[in-house]
Design an enzyme around this catalytic site. Structure first.
Site, PDB file in Angstrom:
ATOM      1  N   SER A  22       1.896  -3.837  57.993  1.00 35.17           N
ATOM      2  CA  SER A  22       2.001  -4.622  59.008  1.00 35.17           C
ATOM      3  C   SER A  22       3.479  -4.969  59.205  1.00 35.17           C
ATOM      4  O   SER A  22       3.968  -5.294  58.063  1.00 35.17           O
ATOM      5  CB  SER A  22       1.179  -5.850  59.199  1.00 35.17           C
ATOM      6  N   GLY A  77     -11.763   1.432  59.121  1.00 35.75           N
ATOM      7  CA  GLY A  77     -11.705   0.896  60.572  1.00 35.75           C
ATOM      8  C   GLY A  77     -11.439   1.956  61.528  1.00 35.75           C
ATOM      9  O   GLY A  77     -10.859   1.629  62.661  1.00 35.75           O
ATOM     10  N   LYS A 127      -1.012  -8.022  53.652  1.00 33.56           N
ATOM     11  CA  LYS A 127      -0.160  -6.634  54.148  1.00 33.56           C
ATOM     12  C   LYS A 127       1.051  -6.296  53.234  1.00 33.56           C
ATOM     13  O   LYS A 127       1.393  -5.226  52.896  1.00 33.56           O
ATOM     14  CB  LYS A 127       0.194  -6.951  55.594  1.00 33.56           C
ATOM     15  N   TYR A 162      -2.383 -13.359  55.840  1.00 32.91           N
ATOM     16  CA  TYR A 162      -2.502 -12.034  56.450  1.00 32.91           C
ATOM     17  C   TYR A 162      -1.245 -11.390  55.961  1.00 32.91           C
ATOM     18  O   TYR A 162      -1.263 -10.110  55.449  1.00 32.91           O
ATOM     19  CB  TYR A 162      -2.474 -12.035  57.949  1.00 32.91           C
ATOM     20  N   ILE A 203       0.822  -3.374  68.386  1.00 31.78           N
ATOM     21  CA  ILE A 203       0.227  -2.296  69.028  1.00 31.78           C
ATOM     22  C   ILE A 203      -1.106  -2.737  69.892  1.00 31.78           C
ATOM     23  O   ILE A 203      -1.760  -3.527  69.467  1.00 31.78           O
ATOM     24  CB  ILE A 203      -0.280  -1.360  67.943  1.00 31.78           C
TER      25      ILE A 203
HETATM   26  N1  LIG Z   1      -2.584  -4.039  66.388  1.00 33.45           N
HETATM   27  C1  LIG Z   1      -1.530  -4.319  66.055  1.00 33.45           C
HETATM   28  O1  LIG Z   1      -0.440  -4.717  66.630  1.00 33.45           O
HETATM   29  C2  LIG Z   1      -1.203  -4.519  64.441  1.00 33.45           C
HETATM   30  C3  LIG Z   1      -0.082  -4.793  64.061  1.00 33.45           C
HETATM   31  C4  LIG Z   1       0.142  -4.694  62.553  1.00 33.45           C
HETATM   32  C5  LIG Z   1      -0.915  -4.299  61.735  1.00 33.45           C
HETATM   33  N2  LIG Z   1      -1.815  -3.717  62.287  1.00 33.45           N
HETATM   34  C6  LIG Z   1      -3.116  -3.355  61.579  1.00 33.45           C
HETATM   35  O2  LIG Z   1      -3.620  -2.186  61.924  1.00 33.45           O
HETATM   36  C7  LIG Z   1      -5.066  -1.950  61.322  1.00 33.45           C
HETATM   37  C8  LIG Z   1      -6.004  -1.658  62.614  1.00 33.45           C
HETATM   38  O3  LIG Z   1      -5.882  -2.681  63.335  1.00 33.45           O
HETATM   39  P1  LIG Z   1      -6.124  -2.710  64.884  1.00 33.45           P
HETATM   40  O4  LIG Z   1      -5.184  -3.444  65.974  1.00 33.45           O
HETATM   41  O5  LIG Z   1      -6.557  -1.375  65.525  1.00 33.45           O
HETATM   42  O6  LIG Z   1      -7.499  -3.534  65.093  1.00 33.45           O
HETATM   43  P2  LIG Z   1      -9.056  -3.542  65.744  1.00 33.45           P
HETATM   44  O7  LIG Z   1      -9.488  -4.800  65.536  1.00 33.45           O
HETATM   45  O8  LIG Z   1      -8.872  -2.677  66.970  1.00 33.45           O
HETATM   46  O9  LIG Z   1      -9.688  -2.299  64.612  1.00 33.45           O
HETATM   47  C9  LIG Z   1      -9.938  -2.787  63.114  1.00 33.45           C
HETATM   48  C10 LIG Z   1     -11.202  -1.994  62.927  1.00 33.45           C
HETATM   49  O10 LIG Z   1     -11.262  -2.499  61.503  1.00 33.45           O
HETATM   50  C11 LIG Z   1     -12.739  -2.658  61.275  1.00 33.45           C
HETATM   51  N3  LIG Z   1     -13.022  -3.673  60.210  1.00 33.45           N
HETATM   52  C12 LIG Z   1     -12.724  -4.850  60.069  1.00 33.45           C
HETATM   53  N4  LIG Z   1     -13.191  -5.342  58.858  1.00 33.45           N
HETATM   54  C13 LIG Z   1     -13.731  -4.174  58.134  1.00 33.45           C
HETATM   55  C14 LIG Z   1     -14.190  -4.161  56.737  1.00 33.45           C
HETATM   56  N5  LIG Z   1     -14.250  -4.979  55.967  1.00 33.45           N
HETATM   57  N6  LIG Z   1     -14.602  -2.749  56.505  1.00 33.45           N
HETATM   58  C15 LIG Z   1     -14.548  -1.630  57.322  1.00 33.45           C
HETATM   59  N7  LIG Z   1     -13.937  -1.866  58.522  1.00 33.45           N
HETATM   60  C16 LIG Z   1     -13.536  -3.003  58.837  1.00 33.45           C
HETATM   61  C17 LIG Z   1     -13.357  -3.172  62.665  1.00 33.45           C
HETATM   62  O11 LIG Z   1     -14.579  -3.268  62.702  1.00 33.45           O
HETATM   63  C18 LIG Z   1     -12.543  -2.597  63.560  1.00 33.45           C
HETATM   64  O12 LIG Z   1     -13.346  -1.416  64.113  1.00 33.45           O
HETATM   65  C19 LIG Z   1      -5.401  -3.201  60.633  1.00 33.45           C
HETATM   66  O13 LIG Z   1      -5.158  -3.250  59.145  1.00 33.45           O
HETATM   67  C20 LIG Z   1      -4.292  -4.185  61.169  1.00 33.45           C
HETATM   68  O14 LIG Z   1      -4.156  -5.413  60.402  1.00 33.45           O
HETATM   69  C21 LIG Z   1      -2.232  -3.839  63.749  1.00 33.45           C
END
Ligand SMILES: NC(=O)c1ccc[n+]([C@@H]2O[C@H](COP(=O)([O-])OP(=O)(O)OC[C@H]3O[C@@H](n4cnc5c(N)ncnc54)[C@H](O)[C@@H]3O)[C@@H](O)[C@H]2O)c1
Length: 249
Positions: A139, A10, A156, A152, A185
Protein backbone atom coordinates in the site's frame (compact mmCIF):
# COMPACT_ATOMS: atom_id res chain seq x y z
CA UNK A 1 -1.75 -27.25 -21.08
CA UNK A 2 1.79 -25.87 -20.96
CA UNK A 3 0.69 -22.41 -19.86
CA UNK A 4 1.98 -21.26 -16.48
CA UNK A 5 -0.23 -21.38 -13.40
CA UNK A 6 -0.89 -18.30 -11.28
CA UNK A 7 -2.49 -18.09 -7.87
CA UNK A 8 -4.18 -14.77 -7.15
CA UNK A 9 -5.31 -14.29 -3.55
CA UNK A 10 -8.23 -11.96 -2.90
CA UNK A 11 -9.05 -12.70 -6.55
CA UNK A 12 -12.81 -12.30 -6.24
CA UNK A 13 -12.87 -8.51 -5.97
CA UNK A 14 -11.17 -5.27 -6.90
CA UNK A 15 -7.45 -5.42 -7.66
CA UNK A 16 -7.17 -9.22 -7.34
CA UNK A 17 -10.07 -9.75 -9.73
CA UNK A 18 -8.56 -7.41 -12.33
CA UNK A 19 -5.19 -9.18 -12.00
CA UNK A 20 -6.84 -12.61 -12.43
CA UNK A 21 -8.75 -11.43 -15.51
CA UNK A 22 -5.67 -9.83 -17.05
CA UNK A 23 -3.39 -12.83 -16.49
CA UNK A 24 -6.04 -15.14 -17.96
CA UNK A 25 -6.23 -12.91 -21.05
CA UNK A 26 -2.43 -13.17 -21.28
CA UNK A 27 -2.77 -16.98 -21.47
CA UNK A 28 -1.94 -17.84 -17.85
CA UNK A 29 -4.01 -20.54 -16.09
CA UNK A 30 -5.41 -18.74 -13.06
CA UNK A 31 -6.50 -19.92 -9.63
CA UNK A 32 -8.88 -17.29 -8.31
CA UNK A 33 -8.66 -17.74 -4.54
CA UNK A 34 -10.63 -15.78 -1.96
CA UNK A 35 -12.18 -15.92 1.49
CA UNK A 36 -15.47 -15.60 -0.39
CA UNK A 37 -15.52 -18.95 -2.18
CA UNK A 38 -18.77 -18.29 -4.01
CA UNK A 39 -17.44 -15.06 -5.52
CA UNK A 40 -14.12 -16.78 -6.38
CA UNK A 41 -15.96 -19.54 -8.25
CA UNK A 42 -18.18 -16.98 -10.05
CA UNK A 43 -15.09 -15.01 -11.14
CA UNK A 44 -13.42 -18.20 -12.41
CA UNK A 45 -16.56 -19.16 -14.33
CA UNK A 46 -16.65 -15.73 -15.97
CA UNK A 47 -12.98 -16.00 -16.97
CA UNK A 48 -13.63 -19.47 -18.40
CA UNK A 49 -16.67 -18.20 -20.33
CA UNK A 50 -14.45 -15.52 -21.85
CA UNK A 51 -12.03 -18.18 -23.14
CA UNK A 52 -9.51 -18.33 -20.27
CA UNK A 53 -8.61 -21.20 -17.96
CA UNK A 54 -9.44 -20.66 -14.31
CA UNK A 55 -10.43 -22.41 -11.09
CA UNK A 56 -12.23 -20.73 -8.18
CA UNK A 57 -11.05 -21.83 -4.74
CA UNK A 58 -12.10 -20.71 -1.25
CA UNK A 59 -9.08 -19.92 0.89
CA UNK A 60 -8.43 -17.83 4.00
CA UNK A 61 -4.84 -16.58 3.68
CA UNK A 62 -4.62 -16.18 7.44
CA UNK A 63 -5.18 -19.91 8.05
CA UNK A 64 -2.05 -21.95 7.28
CA UNK A 65 -3.88 -25.28 6.97
CA UNK A 66 -6.42 -23.71 4.59
CA UNK A 67 -3.61 -22.23 2.49
CA UNK A 68 -1.91 -25.63 2.22
CA UNK A 69 -5.19 -27.33 1.29
CA UNK A 70 -6.06 -24.59 -1.22
CA UNK A 71 -2.67 -24.73 -2.98
CA UNK A 72 -2.88 -28.54 -3.17
CA UNK A 73 -6.24 -28.08 -4.87
CA UNK A 74 -4.66 -25.60 -7.32
CA UNK A 75 -1.94 -28.15 -8.16
CA UNK A 76 -4.59 -30.85 -8.65
CA UNK A 77 -6.80 -28.73 -10.90
CA UNK A 78 -4.23 -26.63 -12.80
CA UNK A 79 -0.66 -27.76 -12.03
CA UNK A 80 2.37 -26.44 -10.08
CA UNK A 81 2.35 -22.80 -9.08
CA UNK A 82 4.67 -20.54 -11.12
CA UNK A 83 3.18 -17.13 -10.31
CA UNK A 84 1.76 -15.79 -7.04
CA UNK A 85 0.00 -12.46 -6.68
CA UNK A 86 -0.91 -11.70 -3.06
CA UNK A 87 -3.81 -9.25 -3.16
CA UNK A 88 -5.98 -10.52 -0.27
CA UNK A 89 -6.16 -7.81 2.33
CA UNK A 90 -8.28 -6.08 4.91
CA UNK A 91 -8.38 -2.36 5.66
CA UNK A 92 -8.52 -0.88 9.14
CA UNK A 93 -9.32 2.61 10.41
CA UNK A 94 -9.06 3.45 14.11
CA UNK A 95 -7.40 5.98 16.35
CA UNK A 96 -4.13 4.55 17.63
CA UNK A 97 -5.27 4.47 21.24
CA UNK A 98 -8.43 2.60 20.24
CA UNK A 99 -6.71 -0.19 18.31
CA UNK A 100 -7.34 -3.33 20.34
CA UNK A 101 -4.73 -6.05 20.50
CA UNK A 102 -7.24 -8.28 18.69
CA UNK A 103 -7.69 -5.77 15.81
CA UNK A 104 -3.88 -5.36 15.55
CA UNK A 105 -3.33 -9.12 15.44
CA UNK A 106 -6.15 -9.67 12.93
CA UNK A 107 -4.74 -7.20 10.39
CA UNK A 108 -1.21 -8.55 10.81
CA UNK A 109 -2.55 -12.11 10.44
CA UNK A 110 -4.33 -11.40 7.15
CA UNK A 111 -2.13 -8.79 5.47
CA UNK A 112 1.36 -9.84 6.55
CA UNK A 113 1.25 -13.42 7.85
CA UNK A 114 -1.17 -14.31 5.02
CA UNK A 115 1.43 -13.13 2.51
CA UNK A 116 4.08 -15.16 4.36
CA UNK A 117 1.93 -18.33 4.30
CA UNK A 118 1.17 -18.09 0.58
CA UNK A 119 4.79 -17.38 -0.37
CA UNK A 120 6.09 -20.25 1.77
CA UNK A 121 3.58 -22.72 0.36
CA UNK A 122 4.09 -21.65 -3.29
CA UNK A 123 7.88 -21.28 -3.40
CA UNK A 124 8.80 -25.03 -3.46
CA UNK A 125 7.05 -25.36 -6.86
CA UNK A 126 9.01 -22.37 -8.17
CA UNK A 127 12.34 -23.71 -6.87
CA UNK A 128 11.59 -27.03 -8.54
CA UNK A 129 10.94 -25.23 -11.85
CA UNK A 130 13.85 -22.81 -11.31
CA UNK A 131 11.42 -20.06 -12.36
CA UNK A 132 8.91 -18.06 -10.38
CA UNK A 133 7.28 -14.69 -9.97
CA UNK A 134 5.81 -13.21 -6.79
CA UNK A 135 4.00 -9.87 -6.68
CA UNK A 136 2.84 -8.67 -3.27
CA UNK A 137 0.22 -5.93 -3.12
CA UNK A 138 1.25 -3.60 -0.30
CA UNK A 139 0.00 0.00 0.00
CA UNK A 140 1.21 3.51 -0.75
CA UNK A 141 0.15 4.30 2.84
CA UNK A 142 3.20 2.29 3.96
CA UNK A 143 5.44 4.70 2.04
CA UNK A 144 4.01 7.97 3.32
CA UNK A 145 2.20 6.92 6.50
CA UNK A 146 -1.51 7.41 7.12
CA UNK A 147 -3.16 8.61 10.33
CA UNK A 148 -5.73 6.35 12.02
CA UNK A 149 -4.40 3.30 10.15
CA UNK A 150 -1.37 2.33 12.23
CA UNK A 151 -2.18 -1.39 12.25
CA UNK A 152 -2.91 -1.46 8.50
CA UNK A 153 0.13 0.63 7.58
CA UNK A 154 2.40 -1.49 9.79
CA UNK A 155 1.11 -4.68 8.16
CA UNK A 156 1.74 -3.28 4.67
CA UNK A 157 5.20 -1.96 5.60
CA UNK A 158 5.90 -5.51 6.73
CA UNK A 159 4.92 -6.75 3.27
CA UNK A 160 7.48 -4.38 1.73
CA UNK A 161 10.22 -5.70 4.04
CA UNK A 162 9.22 -9.32 3.39
CA UNK A 163 9.40 -8.64 -0.36
CA UNK A 164 12.87 -7.14 -0.22
CA UNK A 165 14.35 -9.90 1.97
CA UNK A 166 12.72 -12.72 0.01
CA UNK A 167 13.90 -11.27 -3.31
CA UNK A 168 17.52 -11.50 -2.17
CA UNK A 169 17.09 -15.08 -0.97
CA UNK A 170 15.22 -16.36 -4.04
CA UNK A 171 17.09 -14.49 -6.79
CA UNK A 172 19.58 -17.34 -7.31
CA UNK A 173 16.63 -19.72 -7.81
CA UNK A 174 15.25 -17.83 -10.81
CA UNK A 175 12.43 -16.32 -8.75
CA UNK A 176 11.67 -12.60 -8.63
CA UNK A 177 9.74 -10.95 -5.79
CA UNK A 178 8.37 -7.41 -6.13
CA UNK A 179 5.71 -5.32 -4.49
CA UNK A 180 3.16 -2.89 -5.88
CA UNK A 181 1.95 -0.35 -3.34
CA UNK A 182 -1.33 0.91 -4.82
CA UNK A 183 -2.69 4.33 -3.99
CA UNK A 184 -6.37 5.17 -4.12
CA UNK A 185 -7.71 2.52 -6.48
CA UNK A 186 -11.44 2.55 -7.20
CA UNK A 187 -12.45 -0.85 -5.76
CA UNK A 188 -15.23 -2.07 -3.46
CA UNK A 189 -12.75 -1.57 -0.54
CA UNK A 190 -12.30 2.12 -1.39
CA UNK A 191 -16.04 2.71 -1.92
CA UNK A 192 -16.87 0.98 1.41
CA UNK A 193 -14.45 3.35 3.13
CA UNK A 194 -16.04 6.34 1.36
CA UNK A 195 -19.56 5.24 2.37
CA UNK A 196 -18.48 4.92 6.01
CA UNK A 197 -17.03 8.46 5.88
CA UNK A 198 -13.52 7.14 6.58
CA UNK A 199 -11.73 8.91 3.74
CA UNK A 200 -12.26 12.37 5.23
CA UNK A 201 -13.75 13.45 1.87
CA UNK A 202 -15.29 12.00 -1.28
CA UNK A 203 -13.38 9.87 -3.78
CA UNK A 204 -13.93 12.68 -6.32
CA UNK A 205 -12.35 15.24 -4.00
CA UNK A 206 -9.31 13.03 -3.36
CA UNK A 207 -9.01 12.43 -7.10
CA UNK A 208 -8.86 16.19 -7.67
CA UNK A 209 -5.87 16.32 -5.27
CA UNK A 210 -4.07 13.42 -6.97
CA UNK A 211 -1.31 14.46 -9.40
CA UNK A 212 -2.85 12.54 -12.34
CA UNK A 213 -6.34 13.85 -11.39
CA UNK A 214 -8.25 10.57 -11.27
CA UNK A 215 -8.63 7.60 -8.95
CA UNK A 216 -6.64 4.53 -9.95
CA UNK A 217 -8.37 1.68 -11.73
CA UNK A 218 -7.86 -1.98 -10.78
CA UNK A 219 -6.65 -2.43 -14.39
CA UNK A 220 -3.75 -0.03 -13.66
CA UNK A 221 -2.46 -2.47 -11.04
CA UNK A 222 -3.22 -5.48 -13.26
CA UNK A 223 -1.13 -4.07 -16.12
CA UNK A 224 1.86 -3.57 -13.82
CA UNK A 225 1.47 -7.03 -12.27
CA UNK A 226 1.21 -8.59 -15.74
CA UNK A 227 4.55 -7.03 -16.66
CA UNK A 228 6.24 -8.04 -13.40
CA UNK A 229 5.25 -11.71 -13.84
CA UNK A 230 6.41 -11.82 -17.47
CA UNK A 231 9.69 -13.28 -18.73
CA UNK A 232 10.70 -9.76 -19.76
CA UNK A 233 10.77 -8.60 -16.12
CA UNK A 234 13.33 -11.22 -15.04
CA UNK A 235 15.95 -8.62 -14.07
CA UNK A 236 13.57 -6.72 -11.76
CA UNK A 237 13.45 -7.99 -8.18
CA UNK A 238 13.11 -6.60 -4.67
CA UNK A 239 11.48 -3.48 -6.07
CA UNK A 240 8.66 -1.27 -4.84
CA UNK A 241 6.78 -0.24 -8.00
CA UNK A 242 4.19 2.30 -6.90
CA UNK A 243 1.01 2.60 -8.97
CA UNK A 244 -0.55 5.56 -7.27
CA UNK A 245 -1.06 8.41 -9.70
CA UNK A 246 1.79 10.21 -7.93
CA UNK A 247 0.26 10.06 -4.43
CA UNK A 248 2.68 9.56 -1.52
CA UNK A 249 5.59 9.97 -3.90
N1 LIG B 1 -8.10 0.02 -3.19
C1 LIG B 1 -7.05 0.75 -2.81
O1 LIG B 1 -7.00 1.97 -2.99
C2 LIG B 1 -5.86 0.08 -2.15
C3 LIG B 1 -4.81 0.90 -1.75
C4 LIG B 1 -3.71 0.33 -1.16
C5 LIG B 1 -3.65 -1.04 -0.98
N2 LIG B 1 -4.69 -1.82 -1.38
C6 LIG B 1 -4.56 -3.27 -1.17
O2 LIG B 1 -4.90 -3.97 -2.35
C7 LIG B 1 -5.42 -5.26 -2.01
C8 LIG B 1 -6.75 -5.46 -2.72
O3 LIG B 1 -7.67 -4.48 -2.24
P1 LIG B 1 -8.99 -4.08 -3.02
O4 LIG B 1 -9.10 -2.61 -2.95
O5 LIG B 1 -9.07 -4.80 -4.30
O6 LIG B 1 -10.07 -4.65 -1.96
P2 LIG B 1 -11.40 -5.53 -2.12
O7 LIG B 1 -12.03 -5.50 -0.78
O8 LIG B 1 -12.15 -5.10 -3.31
O9 LIG B 1 -10.81 -6.99 -2.39
C9 LIG B 1 -10.12 -7.70 -1.39
C10 LIG B 1 -10.44 -9.17 -1.54
O10 LIG B 1 -9.68 -9.88 -0.54
C11 LIG B 1 -10.50 -10.85 0.03
N3 LIG B 1 -10.02 -11.22 1.35
C12 LIG B 1 -10.10 -10.48 2.49
N4 LIG B 1 -9.58 -11.17 3.52
C13 LIG B 1 -9.16 -12.36 3.00
C14 LIG B 1 -8.55 -13.50 3.56
N5 LIG B 1 -8.30 -13.57 4.88
N6 LIG B 1 -8.24 -14.55 2.75
C15 LIG B 1 -8.52 -14.48 1.43
N7 LIG B 1 -9.12 -13.44 0.85
C16 LIG B 1 -9.43 -12.39 1.63
C17 LIG B 1 -11.89 -10.24 0.07
O11 LIG B 1 -12.89 -11.24 0.19
C18 LIG B 1 -11.93 -9.48 -1.26
O12 LIG B 1 -12.46 -10.32 -2.29
C19 LIG B 1 -5.53 -5.29 -0.49
O13 LIG B 1 -4.40 -5.97 0.03
C20 LIG B 1 -5.49 -3.83 -0.09
O14 LIG B 1 -4.99 -3.63 1.20
C21 LIG B 1 -5.80 -1.29 -1.96
Amino acid sequence: MNARVAVVTGGASGIGLAVAQRLARDGVRVAVTDLNGEAARAAAEKITAEGGTAAGIELDVGDRAAVERGFDEVRRQLGPVAILVNSAGKEGYRRFLNISVEAWEQLLRINLTGTFHCCQVAVPDMIEARWGRIVNISSSSALGGQPFMTHYVASKAGVIGLTKALALELGPEGITVNTIPPGFIDTPMLRRSEERGLLGDSVDHHASQTPVRRPGRPEDIAATAAFLVSDEAGYITGQVIAVSGGRNT
